[in-house]
Design a protein around this motif. Structure first.
Motif, mmCIF file in Angstrom:
data_model
loop_
_atom_site.group_PDB
_atom_site.id
_atom_site.type_symbol
_atom_site.label_atom_id
_atom_site.label_comp_id
_atom_site.label_asym_id
_atom_site.label_seq_id
_atom_site.Cartn_x
_atom_site.Cartn_y
_atom_site.Cartn_z
ATOM 1 N N GLY A 121 9.838 4.170 1.536
ATOM 2 C CA GLY A 121 11.002 3.873 2.349
ATOM 3 C C GLY A 121 10.980 4.812 3.548
ATOM 4 N N GLN A 122 12.086 4.874 4.250
ATOM 5 C CA GLN A 122 12.193 5.681 5.467
ATOM 6 C C GLN A 122 11.986 7.161 5.188
ATOM 7 N N PRO A 123 10.973 7.789 5.818
ATOM 8 C CA PRO A 123 10.834 9.240 5.686
ATOM 9 C C PRO A 123 11.927 9.958 6.478
ATOM 10 N N THR A 124 12.321 11.114 5.990
ATOM 11 C CA THR A 124 13.245 11.953 6.749
ATOM 12 C C THR A 124 12.449 12.691 7.813
ATOM 13 N N GLU A 125 13.145 13.313 8.734
ATOM 14 C CA GLU A 125 12.458 14.086 9.769
ATOM 15 C C GLU A 125 11.689 15.252 9.140
ATOM 16 N N ALA A 126 12.265 15.901 8.144
ATOM 17 C CA ALA A 126 11.582 17.014 7.468
ATOM 18 C C ALA A 126 10.328 16.516 6.751
ATOM 19 N N GLN A 127 10.419 15.377 6.097
ATOM 20 C CA GLN A 127 9.242 14.819 5.427
ATOM 21 C C GLN A 127 8.174 14.426 6.449
ATOM 22 N N PHE A 128 8.607 13.887 7.566
ATOM 23 C CA PHE A 128 7.674 13.489 8.612
ATOM 24 C C PHE A 128 6.842 14.679 9.083
ATOM 25 N N ASP A 129 7.472 15.841 9.143
ATOM 26 C CA ASP A 129 6.776 17.047 9.594
ATOM 27 C C ASP A 129 5.697 17.508 8.623
ATOM 28 N N THR A 130 5.725 17.049 7.375
ATOM 29 C CA THR A 130 4.723 17.463 6.387
ATOM 30 C C THR A 130 3.603 16.443 6.209
ATOM 31 N N LEU A 131 3.679 15.314 6.890
ATOM 32 C CA LEU A 131 2.694 14.257 6.686
ATOM 33 C C LEU A 131 1.264 14.713 6.963
ATOM 34 N N ALA A 158 7.124 13.570 -1.601
ATOM 35 C CA ALA A 158 8.351 13.129 -2.276
ATOM 36 C C ALA A 158 9.155 12.172 -1.405
ATOM 37 N N LEU A 159 8.467 11.166 -0.876
ATOM 38 C CA LEU A 159 9.121 10.168 -0.041
ATOM 39 C C LEU A 159 9.921 9.198 -0.901
ATOM 40 N N ALA A 160 10.957 8.624 -0.338
ATOM 41 C CA ALA A 160 11.767 7.639 -1.063
ATOM 42 C C ALA A 160 10.899 6.447 -1.445
ATOM 43 N N LYS A 161 10.953 6.072 -2.716
ATOM 44 C CA LYS A 161 10.227 4.905 -3.234
ATOM 45 C C LYS A 161 8.733 4.972 -2.927
ATOM 46 N N GLN A 162 8.178 6.156 -3.011
ATOM 47 C CA GLN A 162 6.767 6.378 -2.703
ATOM 48 C C GLN A 162 5.860 5.755 -3.761
ATOM 49 N N SER A 163 4.791 5.125 -3.289
ATOM 50 C CA SER A 163 3.760 4.603 -4.173
ATOM 51 C C SER A 163 2.415 4.725 -3.470
ATOM 52 N N ALA A 164 1.356 4.575 -4.242
ATOM 53 C CA ALA A 164 -0.001 4.611 -3.691
ATOM 54 C C ALA A 164 -0.767 3.425 -4.269
ATOM 55 N N PRO A 165 -0.507 2.218 -3.746
ATOM 56 C CA PRO A 165 -1.099 1.022 -4.340
ATOM 57 C C PRO A 165 -2.583 0.823 -4.058
ATOM 58 N N LEU A 166 -3.097 1.490 -3.041
ATOM 59 C CA LEU A 166 -4.496 1.364 -2.649
ATOM 60 C C LEU A 166 -5.041 2.736 -2.273
ATOM 61 N N ASP A 167 -6.355 2.878 -2.310
ATOM 62 C CA ASP A 167 -6.978 4.135 -1.895
ATOM 63 C C ASP A 167 -6.589 4.459 -0.455
ATOM 64 N N ASN A 168 -6.212 5.688 -0.220
ATOM 65 C CA ASN A 168 -5.857 6.205 1.104
ATOM 66 C C ASN A 168 -4.669 5.498 1.744
ATOM 67 N N VAL A 169 -3.839 4.858 0.929
ATOM 68 C CA VAL A 169 -2.634 4.197 1.435
ATOM 69 C C VAL A 169 -1.437 4.667 0.624
ATOM 70 N N SER A 178 10.827 0.202 1.449
ATOM 71 C CA SER A 178 9.493 -0.199 0.996
ATOM 72 C C SER A 178 9.441 -1.666 0.579
ATOM 73 N N ASN A 179 10.536 -2.393 0.711
ATOM 74 C CA ASN A 179 10.589 -3.809 0.379
ATOM 75 C C ASN A 179 9.721 -4.634 1.339
ATOM 76 N N ARG A 180 9.879 -4.416 2.637
ATOM 77 C CA ARG A 180 9.050 -5.119 3.628
ATOM 78 C C ARG A 180 7.593 -4.709 3.497
ATOM 79 N N VAL A 181 7.369 -3.443 3.178
ATOM 80 C CA VAL A 181 6.001 -2.943 2.985
ATOM 81 C C VAL A 181 5.311 -3.758 1.893
ATOM 82 N N GLY A 182 5.960 -3.870 0.744
ATOM 83 C CA GLY A 182 5.384 -4.615 -0.361
ATOM 84 C C GLY A 182 5.174 -6.078 -0.024
#
Length: 178
Positions: free
Chosen positions: A53-63, A38-49, A134-138
């Motif tokens: 946006g910026q993950p929180t510290e709690a989200q980072f711990d679940t990666l 449940a990351l901010a502005k999460q997408s999966a545009p490609l396989d395994n990618v 996720s703007n720079r990512v795109g």
């Protein structure tokens, strides 16, 4: 009938292949499908990618539990709300690479080449590519698709938008029009 049963049995057991799901790292755990990032502005545009946006510290711990083995982060270390990820990644066993993209001025061929090399590097799981929104990512995915992968401009722009490109769209359109 026996042939069908034998083929089915072989398919279900991988014909006796007892290798772990990750033969390069037999101690690796399979991703937990119940872990929701449940990351901010999460997408999966490609396989395994994954892109976000910026993950929180709690989200980072679940990666890692969600199958992410590498994070490519496009924010400058001095930006507000970032700079803590390197230590967190080390503690959680996730590879972390910071490729600093300074907004529209960071959308250079040199940075896109570096991004392409990072994305081509093998990893044992998913790669999360993140920045503030996720703007720079795109934008980086669109430019990589156009300049490096030689996709048609409309396909490259569509990939960029799928990966989160918004306000940098006019800049990327101009860069891909040349």
């Amino acid at each position: 009938m026996y042939l069908l049963a034998g083929l089915l049995s072989c398919a279900l057991t991988s014909c006796g292949n007892s290798e772990s799901p990750d033969a390069k790292n037999p101690d690796a755990k399979s991703p937990d499908p119940t872990v929701e990032l449940a990351l901010a502005k999460q997408s999966a545009p490609l396989d395994n990618v994954l892109c976000s946006g910026q993950p929180t510290e709690a989200q980072f711990d679940t990666l890692k539990a969600a199958g992410v083995s590498r994070v490519v982060h496009l924010r400058l270390a001095k930006e507000k709300g970032t700079g803590w990820e390197e230590a967190r990644a080390k503690d959680s066993g996730v590879e972390f690479v910071r490729l600093e993209i300074a907004g529209k001025d960071g959308l250079t061929r040199e940075n896109v080449d570096a991004f392409a090399k990072l994305m081509a590097k093998e990893t044992t799981g998913k790669t999360l590519v993140s920045c503030g929104s996720s703007n720079r990512v795109g934008a980086m995915f669109a430019l990589k698709a156009f300049w490096i992968d030689k996709l048609p401009r409309d396909e490259a722009l569509a990939l960029g938008k799928k990966a989160g490109m918004k306000s940098l769209t006019p800049v990327v359109e101009a860069l891909t029009a040349e």
